[in-house]
Write a protein that holds these residues in place. Structure first.
Motif, mmCIF file in Angstrom:
data_model
loop_
_atom_site.group_PDB
_atom_site.id
_atom_site.type_symbol
_atom_site.label_atom_id
_atom_site.label_comp_id
_atom_site.label_asym_id
_atom_site.label_seq_id
_atom_site.Cartn_x
_atom_site.Cartn_y
_atom_site.Cartn_z
ATOM 1 N N SER A 1 23.033 -30.402 27.914
ATOM 2 C CA SER A 1 24.274 -30.095 27.215
ATOM 3 C C SER A 1 24.147 -28.919 26.255
ATOM 4 O O SER A 1 25.158 -28.294 25.915
ATOM 5 C CB SER A 1 24.774 -31.335 26.460
ATOM 6 O OG SER A 1 23.798 -31.784 25.529
ATOM 7 N N ASP A 2 22.943 -28.599 25.792
ATOM 8 C CA ASP A 2 22.757 -27.442 24.920
ATOM 9 C C ASP A 2 22.490 -26.168 25.711
ATOM 10 O O ASP A 2 22.179 -25.121 25.125
ATOM 11 C CB ASP A 2 21.621 -27.695 23.920
ATOM 12 C CG ASP A 2 20.274 -27.970 24.589
ATOM 13 O OD1 ASP A 2 20.210 -27.971 25.841
ATOM 14 O OD2 ASP A 2 19.281 -28.203 23.859
ATOM 15 N N GLY A 3 22.610 -26.238 27.040
ATOM 16 C CA GLY A 3 22.424 -25.071 27.888
ATOM 17 C C GLY A 3 21.012 -24.898 28.422
ATOM 18 O O GLY A 3 20.799 -24.099 29.340
ATOM 19 N N LYS A 4 20.040 -25.615 27.882
ATOM 20 C CA LYS A 4 18.664 -25.457 28.350
ATOM 21 C C LYS A 4 18.540 -25.858 29.817
ATOM 22 O O LYS A 4 19.128 -26.846 30.266
ATOM 23 C CB LYS A 4 17.711 -26.315 27.522
ATOM 24 C CG LYS A 4 17.545 -25.859 26.079
ATOM 25 C CD LYS A 4 16.789 -24.545 25.981
ATOM 26 C CE LYS A 4 16.548 -24.168 24.522
ATOM 27 N NZ LYS A 4 15.840 -22.858 24.401
ATOM 28 N N VAL A 5 17.758 -25.080 30.547
ATOM 29 C CA VAL A 5 17.426 -25.386 31.934
ATOM 30 C C VAL A 5 15.927 -25.657 31.975
ATOM 31 O O VAL A 5 15.129 -24.810 31.561
ATOM 32 C CB VAL A 5 17.783 -24.222 32.880
ATOM 33 C CG1 VAL A 5 17.481 -24.592 34.323
ATOM 34 C CG2 VAL A 5 19.244 -23.836 32.722
ATOM 35 N N GLY A 9 8.266 -32.155 40.572
ATOM 36 C CA GLY A 9 8.696 -33.485 40.950
ATOM 37 C C GLY A 9 7.566 -34.435 41.272
ATOM 38 O O GLY A 9 7.746 -35.653 41.236
ATOM 39 N N ARG A 10 6.369 -33.916 41.578
ATOM 40 C CA ARG A 10 5.242 -34.773 41.927
ATOM 41 C C ARG A 10 4.523 -35.310 40.696
ATOM 42 O O ARG A 10 3.904 -36.369 40.739
ATOM 43 C CB ARG A 10 4.252 -33.990 42.795
ATOM 44 C CG ARG A 10 4.822 -33.550 44.129
ATOM 45 C CD ARG A 10 4.009 -32.435 44.746
ATOM 46 N NE ARG A 10 4.026 -31.231 43.898
ATOM 47 C CZ ARG A 10 3.527 -30.059 44.259
ATOM 48 N NH1 ARG A 10 2.981 -29.926 45.448
ATOM 49 N NH2 ARG A 10 3.580 -29.020 43.446
ATOM 50 N N THR A 11 4.592 -34.568 39.566
ATOM 51 C CA THR A 11 3.858 -34.972 38.362
ATOM 52 C C THR A 11 4.745 -35.154 37.144
ATOM 53 O O THR A 11 4.324 -35.799 36.181
ATOM 54 C CB THR A 11 2.794 -33.914 38.012
ATOM 55 O OG1 THR A 11 3.457 -32.688 37.634
ATOM 56 C CG2 THR A 11 1.878 -33.650 39.201
ATOM 57 N N GLY A 12 5.946 -34.584 37.154
ATOM 58 C CA GLY A 12 6.806 -34.630 35.990
ATOM 59 C C GLY A 12 6.485 -33.586 34.946
ATOM 60 O O GLY A 12 7.163 -33.505 33.910
ATOM 61 N N ARG A 13 5.474 -32.756 35.164
ATOM 62 C CA ARG A 13 5.120 -31.721 34.199
ATOM 63 C C ARG A 13 6.162 -30.600 34.217
ATOM 64 O O ARG A 13 6.733 -30.276 35.256
ATOM 65 C CB ARG A 13 3.736 -31.140 34.498
ATOM 66 C CG ARG A 13 2.611 -32.166 34.372
ATOM 67 C CD ARG A 13 1.250 -31.529 34.583
ATOM 68 N NE ARG A 13 0.187 -32.526 34.535
ATOM 69 C CZ ARG A 13 -0.351 -33.004 33.421
ATOM 70 N NH1 ARG A 13 0.061 -32.526 32.245
ATOM 71 N NH2 ARG A 13 -1.300 -33.922 33.459
ATOM 72 N N VAL A 14 6.382 -30.004 33.047
ATOM 73 C CA VAL A 14 7.349 -28.913 32.940
ATOM 74 C C VAL A 14 6.794 -27.683 33.647
ATOM 75 O O VAL A 14 5.690 -27.213 33.352
ATOM 76 C CB VAL A 14 7.650 -28.593 31.464
ATOM 77 C CG1 VAL A 14 8.549 -27.358 31.364
ATOM 78 C CG2 VAL A 14 8.313 -29.790 30.784
ATOM 79 N N ALA A 15 7.555 -27.142 34.592
ATOM 80 C CA ALA A 15 7.157 -25.936 35.317
ATOM 81 C C ALA A 15 7.625 -24.695 34.567
ATOM 82 O O ALA A 15 6.894 -23.708 34.461
ATOM 83 C CB ALA A 15 7.729 -25.948 36.727
ATOM 84 N N TRP A 16 8.847 -24.720 34.062
ATOM 85 C CA TRP A 16 9.371 -23.632 33.242
ATOM 86 C C TRP A 16 10.624 -24.081 32.506
ATOM 87 O O TRP A 16 11.243 -25.070 32.862
ATOM 88 C CB TRP A 16 9.640 -22.373 34.057
ATOM 89 C CG TRP A 16 10.525 -22.527 35.270
ATOM 90 C CD1 TRP A 16 10.127 -22.687 36.566
ATOM 91 C CD2 TRP A 16 11.973 -22.510 35.307
ATOM 92 N NE1 TRP A 16 11.212 -22.777 37.406
ATOM 93 C CE2 TRP A 16 12.361 -22.663 36.665
ATOM 94 C CE3 TRP A 16 12.959 -22.390 34.332
ATOM 95 C CZ2 TRP A 16 13.692 -22.706 37.054
ATOM 96 C CZ3 TRP A 16 14.293 -22.423 34.720
ATOM 97 C CH2 TRP A 16 14.649 -22.578 36.064
ATOM 98 N N ARG A 17 10.948 -23.335 31.449
ATOM 99 C CA ARG A 17 12.155 -23.555 30.666
ATOM 100 C C ARG A 17 12.898 -22.245 30.542
ATOM 101 O O ARG A 17 12.292 -21.172 30.500
ATOM 102 C CB ARG A 17 11.833 -24.064 29.254
ATOM 103 C CG ARG A 17 11.041 -25.346 29.175
ATOM 104 C CD ARG A 17 10.727 -25.652 27.711
ATOM 105 N NE ARG A 17 9.900 -26.839 27.525
ATOM 106 C CZ ARG A 17 8.587 -26.849 27.606
ATOM 107 N NH1 ARG A 17 7.930 -25.716 27.899
ATOM 108 N NH2 ARG A 17 7.907 -27.974 27.420
ATOM 109 N N ALA A 18 14.218 -22.336 30.423
ATOM 110 C CA ALA A 18 15.025 -21.131 30.239
ATOM 111 C C ALA A 18 16.292 -21.481 29.476
ATOM 112 O O ALA A 18 16.756 -22.624 29.512
ATOM 113 C CB ALA A 18 15.379 -20.500 31.586
ATOM 114 N N ASP A 19 16.839 -20.493 28.771
ATOM 115 C CA ASP A 19 18.147 -20.650 28.152
ATOM 116 C C ASP A 19 19.204 -20.382 29.208
ATOM 117 O O ASP A 19 19.107 -19.423 29.975
ATOM 118 C CB ASP A 19 18.322 -19.670 26.990
ATOM 119 C CG ASP A 19 17.392 -19.991 25.829
ATOM 120 O OD1 ASP A 19 17.173 -21.191 25.571
ATOM 121 O OD2 ASP A 19 16.895 -19.045 25.193
#
Length: 417
Positions: free
Chosen positions: A118-122, A127-137
């Motif tokens: 909801s704050d726009g973050k992507v 999907g295999r580990t749940g670890r964050v691959a990347w973040r973006a505004d």
């Protein structure tokens, strides 16, 4: 001797300040923005090969990822359980949570799970580990978690996020909201383009199989459908259906995954149950009258739906009848995916058909235990031979609360076909 009044007042003031400070620290810890990522610790299960039939009963709508995991969404959390054919939901295999933002949409592309907040973050997760691959505004979606308690509308029909294929074969994520449109490389999250910043009159719909992104622009006149190159964001075609009014409702059809790589559209005036069907490719949309009916689905080159009480498959462009199945009785198409069309009978049998020949691939009762058949289907989703369906109360009415809407606490039935 007692403590002098002056010193007593100072002590009271200091104690009050310390108390306020402690309250502030606790309040900050509770209310401050936070991200909690709990990656998988166990082994990734092998791809399942379940027997044909009902797999299980679930309280939430699952996305099947890599044929191994089920991914769910709640107001502020996205999580997975395993294995995919487990009869009930179990302890999360991995979890990702944010606060105070809410989940607005989730999609799976290959082994990547993309979340829009909801704050726009992507935030893209492995999907295999749940670890964050990347973040973006990204653009804010203008809403938070809008689905009912199963989360089906968030994961099976995610608003504002879709994936397309560029000319070179690279996957592009397109995110839309009142703040505009943005394209990202799916692999690394690199922003490729943005458009329509600062407007709330352009609605993103999804991508096409021809590598274009579809949106409806009502910023400077009557609603117009735009087709953009998914890689550059450049508008290649602006189009309005003949005799269209100032407002337009456009529904993607024949999508490979929800809102992604779609091969058709249906346009209608607001409030109209049916409309006009179209096939989309490299140029302007081509009329497809067999897709006019609101219940018709696009499966390959065929429009499949019920006409005069009989399930039939027709050439989407010409309307020519290819097959009829008058032996199925009361039936309704609930989902489709490449090579499969799923129809539900009045007695709640799930029938899987080949969309080209109408040959049956499987048939079985879509029931669990003693749950019975006195329910009606809600939202449904199909991928890789799995079908998940919400079961609603027979008397469920729009506007009803979840307790009166869903059949039970575990309203989602998952089946393998």
């Amino acid at each position: 001797m007692g403590v002098p009044k002056g010193r007593r007042r100072i002590a009271v003031a200091v104690a009050a300040l310390l108390t306020l400070g402690a309250v502030a620290v606790i309040g900050y810890r509770v209310l401050a923005p936070a991200e909690v990522s709990t990656p998988a610790r166990g082994e990734l299960p092998p791809a399942a090969t379940p027997k044909i039939g009902v797999v299980g009963r679930l309280p939430a709508a699952p996305l099947i990822v890599d044929g191994r995991l089920r991914v769910y969404a709640t107001t502020r959390q996205v999580y997975a359980d395993r294995p995919v054919d487990r009869r009930h939901r179990v302890t999360p295999f991995w979890s990702y949570r944010r606060w105070p933002a809410q989940v607005n949409g989730v999609l799976a592309s290959g082994t990547t799970v993309v979340t829009h907040w909801s704050d726009g973050k992507v935030v893209a997760l492995d999907g295999r580990t749940g670890r964050v691959a990347w973040r973006a505004d990204g653009p804010e979606p203008g809403a938070g978690f809008t689905a009912r308690r199963t989360g089906a509308a968030t994961v099976w029909d995610p608003p504002g996020i879709s994936v397309g294929q560029g000319p070179g074969g690279g996957s592009v994520l397109v995110v839309s909201g009142p703040g505009g449109l943005r394209g990202y490389g799916l692999v690394d999250g690199r922003e490729l383009w943005r458009a329509g910043g600062g407007t709330d009159c352009r609605t993103g719909l999804g991508t096409t199989a021809a590598g274009r992104f579809v949106s409806v622009d009502a910023c400077a006149g009557p609603a117009t459908v735009e087709f953009r190159d998914v890689t550059t964001g450049a508008v290649g075609t602006r189009w309005r259906p003949p005799d269209a009014g100032a407002e337009l409702v456009v529904t993607p059809l024949g999508c490979l995954t929800p809102r992604s790589q779609c091969r058709g559209l249906r346009t209608a005036a607001p409030g109209d149950a049916a409309g006009r069907g179209w096939l989309v490719g490299a140029g302007e949309p081509v009329p497809a009258p067999a897709l006019d009916a609101a219940e018709a689905v696009l499966a390959g080159d065929l429009a499949v739906g019920v006409t005069d009480g009989v399930l039939s498959g027709r050439d989407a462009r010409t309307g020519k009848l290819r097959w009829r199945r008058g032996d199925l009785g009361q039936v309704r198409v609930i989902a489709a995916e490449p090579g499969r069309v799923y129809a539900l009978t009045g007695s709640r049998e799930l029938i899987t058909l080949d969309p080209v020949t109408s040959a049956e691939r499987s048939r079985f009762p879509l029931t669990v235990g003693q749950d019975g058949t006195s329910w009606k289907p809600g939202l449904a989703h199909a991928v890789d031979g799995y079908v998940a369906v919400e079961r609603l109360r027979g008397n469920a009415r729009p506007g009803a609360g979840d307790q009166q809407w869903f059949l039970m606490t575990e309203p989602v039935v998952l089946a393998a076909t």
